[in-house]
Design an enzyme around this catalytic site. Sequence first.
Site, PDB file in Angstrom:
ATOM      1  N   ASP A  93      -1.256   6.671   6.328  1.00 12.13           N
ATOM      2  CA  ASP A  93      -2.374   5.818   5.933  1.00 12.13           C
ATOM      3  C   ASP A  93      -2.651   4.894   7.117  1.00 12.13           C
ATOM      4  OD1 ASP A  93      -4.044   3.868   4.939  1.00 12.13           O
ATOM      5  OD2 ASP A  93      -2.883   3.489   3.118  1.00 12.13           O
ATOM      6  N   TRP A 105       0.820  -1.220   0.000  1.00 14.59           N
ATOM      7  CA  TRP A 105       0.000   0.000   0.000  1.00 14.59           C
ATOM      8  C   TRP A 105       0.848   1.262   0.000  1.00 14.59           C
ATOM      9  CZ3 TRP A 105      -4.379  -0.631  -2.036  1.00 14.59           C
ATOM     10  CH2 TRP A 105      -5.088  -1.814  -1.848  1.00 14.59           C
ATOM     11  N   LYS A 120     -12.678  -1.384   7.478  1.00 13.27           N
ATOM     12  CA  LYS A 120     -11.979  -2.326   8.355  1.00 13.27           C
ATOM     13  C   LYS A 120     -12.390  -2.080   9.814  1.00 13.27           C
ATOM     14  CE  LYS A 120      -8.635  -1.848   4.784  1.00 13.27           C
ATOM     15  NZ  LYS A 120      -8.708  -3.132   4.101  1.00 13.27           N
TER      16      LYS A 120
END
Length: 362
Positions: free
Chosen positions: A173, A102, A197
Amino acid sequence: MKRPIYNFSAGPAVLPKPVLAQVQEELPDWHDSGMSILEMSHRGKEYSGIIAQAEADLRELLAIPDNYRVLFLQGGASLQFAMVPLNLLASGRAAYVETGVWSRKASAEARRLGGNIDIVASNAEHRDHAVPVQEQWQLQGEYRYCHYADNETIDGIEFDFIPNLGSVPLVADVSSNILSKPLDVSRFGLLYAGAQKNIGPAGLTLVIVRDDLLGRAGAQLPTMLDYAVHAKEHSMYNTPPTFAIYVAGLVFRWVLEQGGLAAMAERNARKARLLYDAIDQSGGFYRNDVAPRNRSRMNVPFFLHDAALDAAFLREAGEWGLLQLKGHRLLGGMRASLYNAMPETGVQALVDFLGDFARRHG
Ligand code: PMP
């Protein structure tokens, strides 16, 4: 007796059962308003209360200082890979740290948009599956910001420190570990997270940004990509993802009722220890490759000693009520995600299954 079901998806992921029950109960008619939450104007008094409460509860959970704005956006964390450089890198350079899939996507997007970026640290060359310690970072001069992914959802690598770059704003992030432990928001310039999530349904992206970083964008920026516009309009420049924000608000409430982020952190630490211990003590039947100090408490990738057993493992796990354990397609193997809503009984059930499967196939 039928076994309870536990869902280890990396996202969209398990939600707290009481939240799902409340959504179900309130769905046809929200608080005797005569309307479903799905049917309400985002500018009506009912919805205004819902979004204000969600923000207030989030602010309480994370102790968000007054000089930070909470934005409820769309486009996923992936759009933040672009919005961050578009808003903060109109000139100058930015630092990026690469620790997995990511964070590499984030740096690639910044580069694609013409941003001047330095990869100041990366674990790509090493096979140590760790976060490079800050002493090894190669910082050159001034940066508009430094971007990193606090938890790599695919690689299972989590930072064990908050970088200290003096006055350079940190942009993190936190898609897959926000709300899993207390976080000192004041150390950051900007935090972002896809909701699917630890927060709620897909379709909502949360941004927490410090006031002084607003209004630094170039003139060509599309309105919808401008943090300053969303901040000024209180996430109501256009229609926000109303249902997702409502569910997120219920999740924030649930976390508060559980004792807040300190309680979450304790529980999450116990859950992760239980699973990593089982993997480490399996005599090599199961394996996790991440350096111990950076083992993610949220996403645990692991491999069977013989990949030929993978299909049987997943099938039998499903029969035990243990769902969505298949690893990310880039890594293969297995991955168990242990977000806030995964109860300790779920991790214990997985550990019991790991032992049983290894005994029968070892
Ligand atoms: N960053 C991280 C750490 C992620 O886990 C994900 C999604 N799994 C993303 C970014 C991309 O998020 P989205 O799918 O919401 O664009």
